[in-house]
Motif scaffolding. Structure first.
Motif, short mmCIF file in Angstrom:
data_model
loop_
_atom_site.label_atom_id
_atom_site.label_comp_id
_atom_site.label_asym_id
_atom_site.label_seq_id
_atom_site.Cartn_x
_atom_site.Cartn_y
_atom_site.Cartn_z
N PHE A 265 0.83 -1.21 0.00
CA PHE A 265 0.00 0.00 0.00
C PHE A 265 0.86 1.26 0.00
O PHE A 265 0.54 2.24 -0.68
N LYS A 266 1.94 1.23 0.75
CA LYS A 266 2.82 2.40 0.79
C LYS A 266 3.37 2.71 -0.59
O LYS A 266 3.50 3.87 -0.99
N ALA A 267 3.67 1.64 -1.34
CA ALA A 267 4.27 1.82 -2.67
C ALA A 267 3.24 2.22 -3.72
O ALA A 267 3.55 2.98 -4.64
N THR A 268 1.99 1.70 -3.59
CA THR A 268 1.01 1.90 -4.66
C THR A 268 -0.14 2.83 -4.29
O THR A 268 -0.80 3.36 -5.19
N GLN A 269 -0.38 2.98 -2.97
CA GLN A 269 -1.56 3.72 -2.49
C GLN A 269 -2.86 3.13 -3.05
O GLN A 269 -3.86 3.81 -3.18
N ASP A 270 -2.83 1.84 -3.36
CA ASP A 270 -3.98 1.15 -3.94
C ASP A 270 -4.57 0.19 -2.91
O ASP A 270 -4.01 -0.88 -2.64
N ALA A 271 -5.70 0.55 -2.34
CA ALA A 271 -6.34 -0.28 -1.32
C ALA A 271 -6.80 -1.61 -1.87
O ALA A 271 -6.91 -2.60 -1.15
N ASN A 272 -7.08 -1.67 -3.16
CA ASN A 272 -7.54 -2.91 -3.78
C ASN A 272 -6.41 -3.93 -3.95
O ASN A 272 -6.67 -5.10 -4.27
N ALA A 273 -5.17 -3.48 -3.77
CA ALA A 273 -4.03 -4.37 -3.98
C ALA A 273 -3.67 -5.17 -2.73
O ALA A 273 -2.90 -6.11 -2.80
N VAL A 274 -4.25 -4.80 -1.56
CA VAL A 274 -3.88 -5.48 -0.32
C VAL A 274 -4.64 -6.80 -0.18
O VAL A 274 -5.73 -6.97 -0.75
N ILE A 275 -4.07 -7.71 0.56
CA ILE A 275 -4.68 -9.02 0.78
C ILE A 275 -5.70 -8.98 1.92
O ILE A 275 -6.80 -9.47 1.80
N PHE A 276 -5.31 -8.34 3.03
CA PHE A 276 -6.22 -8.21 4.18
C PHE A 276 -7.13 -7.00 3.95
O PHE A 276 -7.02 -5.99 4.65
N ARG A 277 -8.05 -7.13 3.00
CA ARG A 277 -8.86 -5.97 2.59
C ARG A 277 -9.78 -5.47 3.69
O ARG A 277 -10.10 -4.28 3.74
N ASP A 278 -10.24 -6.37 4.57
CA ASP A 278 -11.13 -5.93 5.64
C ASP A 278 -10.39 -5.23 6.77
O ASP A 278 -11.01 -4.81 7.75
N ALA A 279 -9.09 -5.08 6.64
CA ALA A 279 -8.30 -4.32 7.62
C ALA A 279 -7.52 -3.21 6.92
O ALA A 279 -6.47 -2.79 7.40
N THR A 280 -8.07 -2.74 5.82
CA THR A 280 -7.36 -1.77 4.99
C THR A 280 -7.00 -0.51 5.76
O THR A 280 -5.89 0.04 5.61
N ALA A 287 1.17 1.98 7.16
CA ALA A 287 1.97 2.37 5.99
C ALA A 287 2.33 3.84 6.04
O ALA A 287 3.47 4.24 5.74
N ASN A 288 1.38 4.68 6.46
CA ASN A 288 1.62 6.12 6.50
C ASN A 288 2.55 6.55 7.62
O ASN A 288 3.10 7.66 7.58
N HIS A 289 2.72 5.70 8.62
CA HIS A 289 3.58 6.03 9.75
C HIS A 289 4.88 5.22 9.75
O HIS A 289 5.59 5.21 10.75
N SER A 290 5.16 4.56 8.65
CA SER A 290 6.38 3.74 8.57
C SER A 290 7.15 4.10 7.30
O SER A 290 6.56 4.50 6.30
N SER A 291 8.46 3.92 7.37
CA SER A 291 9.30 4.16 6.19
C SER A 291 9.46 2.86 5.40
O SER A 291 9.22 1.77 5.92
N TYR A 292 9.86 3.01 4.14
CA TYR A 292 10.13 1.81 3.34
C TYR A 292 11.17 0.94 4.01
O TYR A 292 11.01 -0.28 4.11
#
Length: 331
Positions: A265-280, A287-292
């Motif tokens: 998510f940090k790399a793509t900002q695409d919520a549809n790309a995550v596996i645990f979608r119900d915890a998006t 992701a927003n509070h962590s560095s790569y």
């Protein structure tokens, strides 16, 4: 009986096998290597079934007497070595179940086939006991050594075996297989494929688990509160999961899937790309509070935790070090 087409992603190994059977150039010894759940046992079983099949084709017919016996694990000329001690193929196992037995001709088939699971656990003494048989095998004898890798084998063993390396299967291929062949819902197939890390057997195991939803919920709840828990609570949470027949290693794999979601998510900002979608929302927050580099450090920490557990490092110490790595890199 399943066929070679069910071993998805292993076209290279299957092509070699079919050509060897077709050209009547089967080796007397094979090392079939790949990660846990990659399909080594299935490949060896199908290879053995094809070699013993009374129809004489490059695939088992599934109908003849030999194929029927293979389906019930009762083919007398296909022998799976049974170690006396769990987790170790000993020199006595090799001597008693292969070396002293292979001189006896096949009971009803043209070949006598031996399958050695976890062959990487053979020590040098056990491998040397097998070496003479590999050097001078009877015409009918074939040995399959199934292993997670080839590095554990002596050069003299490797030089006398044909190597068949099973490759990790792509998440997309695993997902498609689970959905089309086993009717697994898409959201569940997504998680199973990501968790499997290229191993179709592991994906099937999770997909067929009646406790899938509970295991998934336990991981999500723990990950949501990761910033606030201590190592004792983390250890207890993982121990709680054991009642659903999931090991510490498998739980850590699920944790790794979560943090790969955070990185994705940090790399793509695409919520549809995550596996645990119900915890998006929680994944977005982390992701927003962590560095790569921080997320990659966590994933490396999970990998190290797995290595420590395999090396029998204290479970409590391993969890403490992992939690410390996670907390240092998320806020």
């Amino acid at each position: 009986m399943k066929g070679f087409e069910d071993l998805i992603g292993q076209e290279e190994a299957i092509s070699h096998i079919k050509n060897a059977i077709l050209m009547d150039r089967t080796s007397h010894a094979y090392i079939i290597s790949g990660p846990e759940g990659a399909g080594k046992k299935s490949l060896a079983h199908l290879f053995a079934a094809a070699l013993q099949c009374e129809a004489g084709g490059i695939e088992p017919c599934g109908k003849c007497h030999s194929c029927t016996q293979m389906d019930t694990d009762s083919q007398p000329d296909v022998i799976t070595l049974v170690p006396k001690k769990t987790g170790l193929v000993s020199v006595d196992d090799i001597r008693e179940q292969i070396v002293s037995d292979i001189s006896i001709k096949p009971y009803s088939s043209s070949h006598k086939i031996y399958i050695v699971n976890d062959a990487q656990t053979m020590n040098e003494q056990a491998q040397n006991a097998l070496l003479k048989t590999l050097e001078e095998p009877p015409e009918y004898g074939i040995i399959f050594l199934l292993a997670t890798g080839e590095d554990a084998f002596l050069p003299t063993i490797r030089s006398r075996c044909v190597s068949l390396k099973l490759k990790p299967v792509s998440d997309e291929d695993i997902k498609k297989y689970l959905m089309e062949k086993h009717g697994v819902p898409e959201d569940k197939a997504d998680v199973c494929a990501a968790f499997a890390q290229g191993a179709i057997g592991k994906a099937l195991l999770l997909a067929n688990s009646e406790d899938f939803a509970q295991i998934r919920s336990l991981v999500i709840e723990l990950m949501k509160r990761m910033e606030d828990i201590d190592s004792y609570e983390m250890s207890m949470a993982i121990n709680e999961a054991k009642k659903y027949n999931i090991t510490e290693m498998e739980y850590l794999d699920m944790v790794a899937v979560w943090f790969r979601d955070v990185l994705r998510f940090k790399a793509t900002q695409d919520a549809n790309a995550v596996i645990f979608r119900d915890a998006t929302m929680d994944i977005m927050r982390q992701a927003n509070h962590s560095s790569y580099s921080g997320i990659e450090e966590i994933l490396e920490g999970i990998k190290k935790a797995g290595m420590r557990l395999r090396a029998n490092v204290s479970y409590e110490l391993t969890m403490e070090l992992l939690l410390e790595t996670i907390k240092e890199n998320i806020s």
